[in-house]
Write a protein that holds these residues in place. Structure first.
Motif, PDB file in Angstrom:
ATOM      1  N   SER A   8       0.832  -1.203   0.000  1.00 18.48           N
ATOM      2  CA  SER A   8       0.000   0.000   0.000  1.00 18.48           C
ATOM      3  C   SER A   8       0.865   1.251   0.000  1.00 18.48           C
ATOM      4  O   SER A   8       0.604   2.227  -0.715  1.00 18.48           O
ATOM      5  N   ASP A  48      -6.007   4.150   2.442  1.00 18.89           N
ATOM      6  CA  ASP A  48      -5.104   3.297   3.225  1.00 18.89           C
ATOM      7  C   ASP A  48      -5.197   3.596   4.718  1.00 18.89           C
ATOM      8  O   ASP A  48      -5.103   2.690   5.549  1.00 18.89           O
ATOM      9  N   SER A 102      -7.755   1.685   6.386  1.00 17.03           N
ATOM     10  CA  SER A 102      -7.401   0.284   6.579  1.00 17.03           C
ATOM     11  C   SER A 102      -6.400   0.126   7.728  1.00 17.03           C
ATOM     12  O   SER A 102      -6.525  -0.786   8.532  1.00 17.03           O
ATOM     13  N   HIS A 109      -8.874   0.314  10.717  1.00 20.56           N
ATOM     14  CA  HIS A 109      -9.095  -1.112  10.390  1.00 20.56           C
ATOM     15  C   HIS A 109     -10.486  -1.387   9.871  1.00 20.56           C
ATOM     16  O   HIS A 109     -11.186  -2.275  10.301  1.00 20.56           O
ATOM     17  N   ARG A 110     -10.930  -0.576   8.978  1.00 17.61           N
ATOM     18  CA  ARG A 110     -12.230  -0.851   8.350  1.00 17.61           C
ATOM     19  C   ARG A 110     -12.266  -0.223   6.953  1.00 17.61           C
ATOM     20  O   ARG A 110     -11.421   0.630   6.606  1.00 17.61           O
ATOM     21  N   ASP A 111     -13.267  -0.624   6.167  1.00 15.87           N
ATOM     22  CA  ASP A 111     -13.460  -0.019   4.850  1.00 15.87           C
ATOM     23  C   ASP A 111     -13.956   1.398   5.044  1.00 15.87           C
ATOM     24  O   ASP A 111     -14.678   1.679   6.012  1.00 15.87           O
TER      25      ASP A 111
END
Lengths: 565, 123
Positions: free
Chosen positions: A29, A76, A79, A83-85
């Motif tokens: 990423s 990014d 993420s 830690h999620r969309d």
């Protein structure tokens, strides 16, 4: 190695590395984000380095690419940090969608320097293709999205991406159709946009098939790299440079593309029918109407342009005709002037000679009468002499008029110039004697020339008369004729008043009279030497003068010797 | 020269006509003076002169035309004719002789010269 190539190789290496790294890893990423940011920086570096005439367009590109890169980073961050969309809509969407207009406006700016006519045609053609693409985009990509989930905000965001693709495509086609220079930079630039569009479209048709990281990333990554390569290539300067006007060409490719655009509606109908899907009538009808309108607009432009060229042609032809008429008019005037001159010559020839005939004839008749007193005879002699002068003047003017009309006719025969000189000297003898001048003739050897006898007498008479006129009493005039080296040389030398050097240059000009002659009011017309030179030159000879003021003057005539070949 | 000869002169300029008449009469010739070409032709037939002096530029029938008609007529084809003209170009002189002139005197002329030419041509 050029910077553009270094960057290209580094970029390709980075893309290669991207696919080697563990899928979904942070490193991967991070590399993606890095490539995006570097491309924006690369564009800025290239723009500063090459200084194109429209740097604003390139800074807009940098801004657009940076917006994309920021979108990547935000994506990014969701993420890594949360830690999620990302939600819909997110800052990532805002940033992505903001990038497209920057790029599109930059592309349109590049075309600003193109001639208005070409730009207009390019715009209509680009609009035709864009509308066609837009219809397809709506029917195959956007319309299915609307029918998806019920959330209108999510729908709007989802629709925005394909809409932005249409915008970017419009700008690309506009650039491509509007006589952009096909330089290396142009190729990189268009390749980059095409890659973006292709990747977007593939993703747009079925987004669910592609996870956050996929092989499709190669399109977007390459697009980043190539855009920066384009900016780093020196020929990027030419993209915005003004260029010589050139009519828009209707190339085969362009025709094919336009034809394809016009075939959109029937092809879609056909495809939908084959797929047994319900045809979405409204967008198809609206799109087709737009296409028709654009075609009409294009047609109007063509007709107007044809009209303009026809008008210009007609104006040019009218101008030519007017010039032609003017020329004809001038020709007629010239002919008229020529005719008037001929008439004038006839007037001199006849109407001036007729009264002179009476004057000269009656004077001679009277002078022959023995019952005149000396005084009366003296008066009549003056009248007679002046009548002769007038006749001379008339003859000279007539000669010059004929000469300038190109009517000088020579009747050459083989004659002995020495004999002509002797006769001429004999005729001038009484005049010289009356002025107390010794007239010497040195013409013993035969000097054959091919010449007009009357004209040769005229030359000799002019030169000898001049010599006598400008030589004071007690001086002498020497006439010599001698054949030498293929020429016959005639010289008339006097011990007269001479001619100033500055006057010698102009001596043979028509009506020229030296300052001395004018000051002393010595009679003459300034035609004698002009006529003498004309006659000598008509015979293929030359005449020259040598003179020393106060010492005397010598005229030297050279004529080709012997019979003409 | 034997006896008085008859000379016909034609010129439309009265002064020149009188001048030529005076010159020729001084030389002892009898002179018939007329003012145009038609009269000249009539006089040639009526008076049978020994010589004619014709001006070229006369109205209606010019000197060259008179000469042409004289030469075309058997009776007058041998008559000596002197053309008198202000047309002094070589080409004019040549045309005069080609038409059949016996002599050509350019105007302005010297009376003595004219008298000599007339004397030369009288039979």
């Amino acid at each position: 190695m050029p910077l553009a190539r270094v960057y290209l190789l580094a970029g390709l290496a980075a893309i290669g590395l991207y696919f080697v790294l563990p899928w979904g890893s942070r490193g991967q990423s991070l590399l993606y984000d890095l490539i995006g940011v570097t491309s924006a920086v690369g564009v800025v570096v290239g723009t500063r380095k090459h200084r194109p005439s429209l740097s604003a367009a390139w800074y807009l590109f940098a801004a657009g690419l940076m917006a994309f890169a920021i979108g990547d980073i935000v994506f990014d961050l969701y993420s890594w940090v949360w830690h999620r969309d990302p939600p819909i809509p997110s800052m990532a969407d805002v940033s992505y969608l903001a990038g497209y207009p920057f790029l599109a406006v930059g592309l349109v700016l590049l075309v600003r320097r193109v001639r208005r006519e070409e730009r207009r045609v390019g715009m209509i053609d680009a609009a035709l293709l864009t509308v066609a693409f837009g219809i397809c985009q709506w029917i195959f990509v956007m319309h299915p999205l609307v029918n998806g989930s019920g959330d209108w905000v999510a729908n709007l965001v989802a629709l925005s991406y394909p809409a932005m693709d249409v915008l970017l495509l419009a700008a690309l086609v506009f650039l491509a159709l509007t006589s952009a220079r096909r330089t290396v930079a142009y190729r990189y630039l268009t390749a980059s946009i095409v890659l973006t569009l292709v990747a977007d479209e593939i993703y747009g048709i079925s987004p669910e098939r592609f996870p956050a990281t996929s092989w499709l990333d190669v399109g977007w990554l390459l697009a980043y790299v190539l855009w920066a390569v384009s900016a780093l290539t020196p020929s990027m300067r030419d993209l915005s440079a003004p260029r010589a006007a050139r009519g828009p060409r209707l190339s085969h490719l362009r025709l094919l593309m336009l034809g394809g655009a016009l075939a959109t509606a029937p092809v879609i109908l056909f495809v939908e029918r084959l797929a047994h899907r319900k045809v979405d009538v409204v967008p198809l009808a609206v799109g087709s109407a737009a296409l028709s309108g654009l075609v009409l607009l294009r047609l109007v432009g063509l007709i107007r342009s044809a009209d303009r060229s026809r008008r210009a042609e007609r104006a040019a032809r009218a101008e030519v005709e007017s010039a032609h008429r003017q020329l004809a008019r001038q020709n007629a005037q010239l002919r008229e002037a020529d005719r008037l001159k001929d008439e004038f010559v006839a007037l001199i020839s006849h109407d001036l000679r007729t009264p002179l005939t009476s004057i000269i004839g009656y004077l001679e008749l009277t002078l022959d009468d023995g019952n005149l007193t000396e005084k009366q005879r003296g008066y009549l002699d003056v009248a007679d002499r002046n009548a002769d002068r007038l006749l001379h003047l008339v003859n000279d003017l007539l000669f010059v008029a004929r000469l300038e009309a190109g009517q000088l006719q020579l009747h050459p025969s083989e004659l002995d110039l020495a004999a002509v000189a002797r006769q001429s000297v004999a005729e001038a003898g009484p005049r010289a004697a009356a002025n107390g001048i010794e007239l010497i003739c040195e013409a013993d050897a035969a000097a054959p020339v091919q010449a007009d006898r009357g004209r040769m007498f005229q030359v000799l008479d002019n030169l000898v008369s001049n010599a006598i006129k400008f030589t004071p009493s007690g001086g002498d005039v020497r006439v010599s004729v001698a054949p030498m080296n293929g020429v016959v040389r005639l010289e008339i030398a006097d011990t007269g008043i001479g001619i100033a050097p500055e006057d010698q240059q102009r001596l043979f000009e028509r009506f020229f009279r030296t300052s001395t002659v004018a000051q002393r009011q010595i009679p003459g017309t300034g035609l004698g030497l002009y006529i003498a030179r004309a006659i000598v030159e008509a015979h293929g000879g030359s005449i020259a003068v040598r003179s020393e003021p106060g010492e005397g003057t010598s005229f030297c005539v050279e004529l080709p010797a012997g019979a003409r070949a | 020269m034997s006896g008085q000869r008859l000379v016909l002169i034609a010129d439309d300029d009265a002064d020149i006509l009188a001048l030529v008449k005076a010159v020729l009469e001084r030389s002892g010739h009898e002179v018939v003076a007329v003012g145009d070409g038609a009269e000249a032709l009539a006089s040639v037939h009526a008076r049978k002169p020994d010589l004619a002096v014709l001006d070229i530029s006369m109205p209606h029938v010019d000197g060259l035309e008179v000469l042409r008609r004289l030469r075309a007529d058997v009776e007058t084809s041998g008559l000596p004719v002197i053309l008198l003209s202000a047309q002094a170009q070589e080409a004019d002189v040549e045309r005069g002789f080609a038409t059949g002139a016996s002599g050509y005197v350019k105007k302005p002329f010297s009376p003595r010269e004219l008298a000599e030419r007339v004397a030369e041509l009288l039979p």
